[in-house]
Design an enzyme around this catalytic site. Structure first.
Site, PDB file in Angstrom:
ATOM      1  N   CYS A  51      76.223  -4.961 -14.921  1.00 30.39           N
ATOM      2  CA  CYS A  51      75.134  -4.254 -15.114  1.00 30.39           C
ATOM      3  C   CYS A  51      74.150  -4.044 -13.998  1.00 30.39           C
ATOM      4  O   CYS A  51      73.666  -2.885 -14.010  1.00 30.39           O
ATOM      5  CB  CYS A  51      74.425  -5.285 -15.998  1.00 30.39           C
ATOM      6  N   LEU A  52      73.707  -4.954 -13.232  1.00 31.16           N
ATOM      7  CA  LEU A  52      72.531  -4.578 -12.354  1.00 31.16           C
ATOM      8  C   LEU A  52      72.889  -3.577 -11.464  1.00 31.16           C
ATOM      9  O   LEU A  52      72.305  -2.640 -11.109  1.00 31.16           O
ATOM     10  CB  LEU A  52      72.532  -5.866 -11.327  1.00 31.16           C
TER      11      LEU A  52
END
Ligand code: UGA
Length: 425
Positions: A270-271
């Protein structure tokens, strides 16, 4: 259909049985809703229907799956009676942040195909992380190609998820907030009603803002990490303990103490990806997001710090380096964008051999690096030097005496090593 659903008994379809979809479906079933989970992957469907361990490791998920009634299927027609249809398919982005939206497009087309035959109102809610504007510019046009009209025949929301991998069930049941981006009030009212029992603050906004809240949240978390890593790199030069600095900063409630653990940087599905999507979206909108680009650049450089530090102490060519931790964080078997990938590759490029241990992620890592040795913690500890890359609890109890250890995740006990270096302390 009423504009208010029963908060404990709605008909819900969840498209996509990855960790977001599966957790969403199982938790909604636990809250009392009738849930059908739709995926194109027959193995995932069989696993859910036979209450088998899901392919992803998520604390408490298998247990909850065993408790609830949930039907999984590859047949999109199963969602014919659903009041809400959540789109939870995965989105990927390349190194430039271009989103591969095939799964999203395919799922939305299939939804449209089925729903053109339906007369009653329903809400389609996008949970997948999408680039700014994609719900309006991609999802709604595909749905409307069915001949039905958003706002009258069906509603649309964008409701991002904030589920941490490994703690996703807890996060779903105890949300810090629920963001509901709505096409119109009716769509939002319906989606709000299903979240009532969670007793969380709800922020209602438009579709684009909800998309941006998701991307900006992950970008800010990434910023905190790259920021403290930069402070950490300075502190290391000056002989200051970064963790004390972070503790002191975190006591200021405008800053907060979370996400200030310095180390080898952020990984996961995600990040890193969401920053790239945001950077790409900004550029497409005509803005050069230099600050955000730097966050990613710093993160990539940070991953190589342990290798540079190790070279101060041993010659890598011909050495055997032990790795403790391959998963991108503890509590998961996920290695997507794990810093361990960059580090193991760098060690191999330098001519070192690698012996690695991880309690959950070995099978996944072996697919990428079939040629390295996967061993026990004892064997890792007998290597020429040891790199700690994931803060698994069991690493806090190992005997590091006499060893050379480069610590990427601040395992206090490893300070007993003969030679100990922290990446930022
Ligand atoms: C992240 C967000 O935390 C979730 O809120 C979000 O819903 C999710 O992405 C998503 O978009 O689906 P996750 O990818 O599971 O969750 O991982 P995090 O717990 O955020 O950790 C990300 C990385 O940052 C890990 O590699 C971790 O080791 C690193 N990290 C985290 C640090 O290096 N320092 C810290 O202080 C915190």
């Amino acid at each position: 259909m009423n504009d208010k659903l029963k908060p404990d008994n709605a008909n819900v379809a969840v498209i996509g049985a990855g960790y977001v979809g599966l957790v969403t479906g199982v938790c909604l079933a636990k809250l009392g809703h009738e849930v059908v989970l739709i995926d194109i992957d027959e193995d995932k469907i069989q696993a859910v229907n036979h209450k088998k361990a899901p392919p992803i490791y998520e604390e408490g998920l298998e247990e909850l799956l065993g408790q609830v009634h949930i039907e999984a299927s590859s047949d999109y027609r199963k969602m014919m009676g659903s009041d809400i249809i959540y789109i939870c398919v995965g989105t990927l982005a390349d190194d430039s942040g271009n989103i591969f939206s095939e799964h999203l497009i395919d799922a939305t087309r299939k939804i449209a195909e089925v729903l053109k035959e339906r007369d009653s109102y329903y809400v389609v809610a996008v949970k997948s992380t999408v680039g700014p504007g994609m719900t309006e510019e991609l999802v709604i046009p595909i749905l409307e190609a069915s001949g039905k009209k958003a706002g009258s025949d069906f509603g649309v929301c964008m409701s991002p998820e904030f589920l941490r991998e490994g703690q996703a069930i807890y996060d779903f049941m105890n949300p810090s907030r629920i963001i509901i981006g709505e096409y119109d009030k009716r769509s939002g009212d319906i989606l709000c009603s299903i979240h009532e029992s969670l007793n969380a603050p709800i922020l209602r906004t438009n579709l684009r803002t909800a998309e941006m809240i998701k991307l900006a949240t992950n970008a800010f978390l990434a910023t905190k990490i790259s920021f403290i890593n930069e402070i950490g790199n300075i502190c290391k030069q000056l002989g200051i303990d970064t963790y004390d600095v972070a503790r002191g900063m975190g006591m200021d409630d405008r800053i907060g103490s979370k996400f200030l653990s310095a180390g080898i940087g952020f990984g996961g599905s995600c990040l890193p990806k969401d920053i790239r999507i945001l950077v790409s979206g900004a550029k497409q909108a005509g803005y050069q997001p230099e600050f955000l680009e730097e966050i990613s650049t710093l993160n990539e450089k940070q991953a190589l710090k342990p290798v540079a530090l190790l070279k101060k102490h041993i010659t890598l060519k011909g050495a055997t380096v032990g790795i403790l931790g391959l998963a991108f964080k503890p509590g998961t078997d996920d290695i997507r964008d794990s810093r361990a990938i960059i580090i193991v590759q760098a060690l191999l490029d330098e001519g070192a051999s690698v012996s690695a241990y991880d309690p959950l992620a070995v099978d996944n890592f072996r697919k990428l690096f079939p040629g390295i040795d996967y061993v026990s913690t004892e064997e890792v500890l007998s290597c020429d030097a040891i790199l700690i890359l994931t803060e698994w609890p069991e690493f806090y109890d190992l005997d590091y005496r006499g060893k050379i250890v480069i610590d990427g995740r601040r395992i206090e006990k490893a300070r007993e090593a003969r030679i100990y270096e922290g990446v930022c302390w």
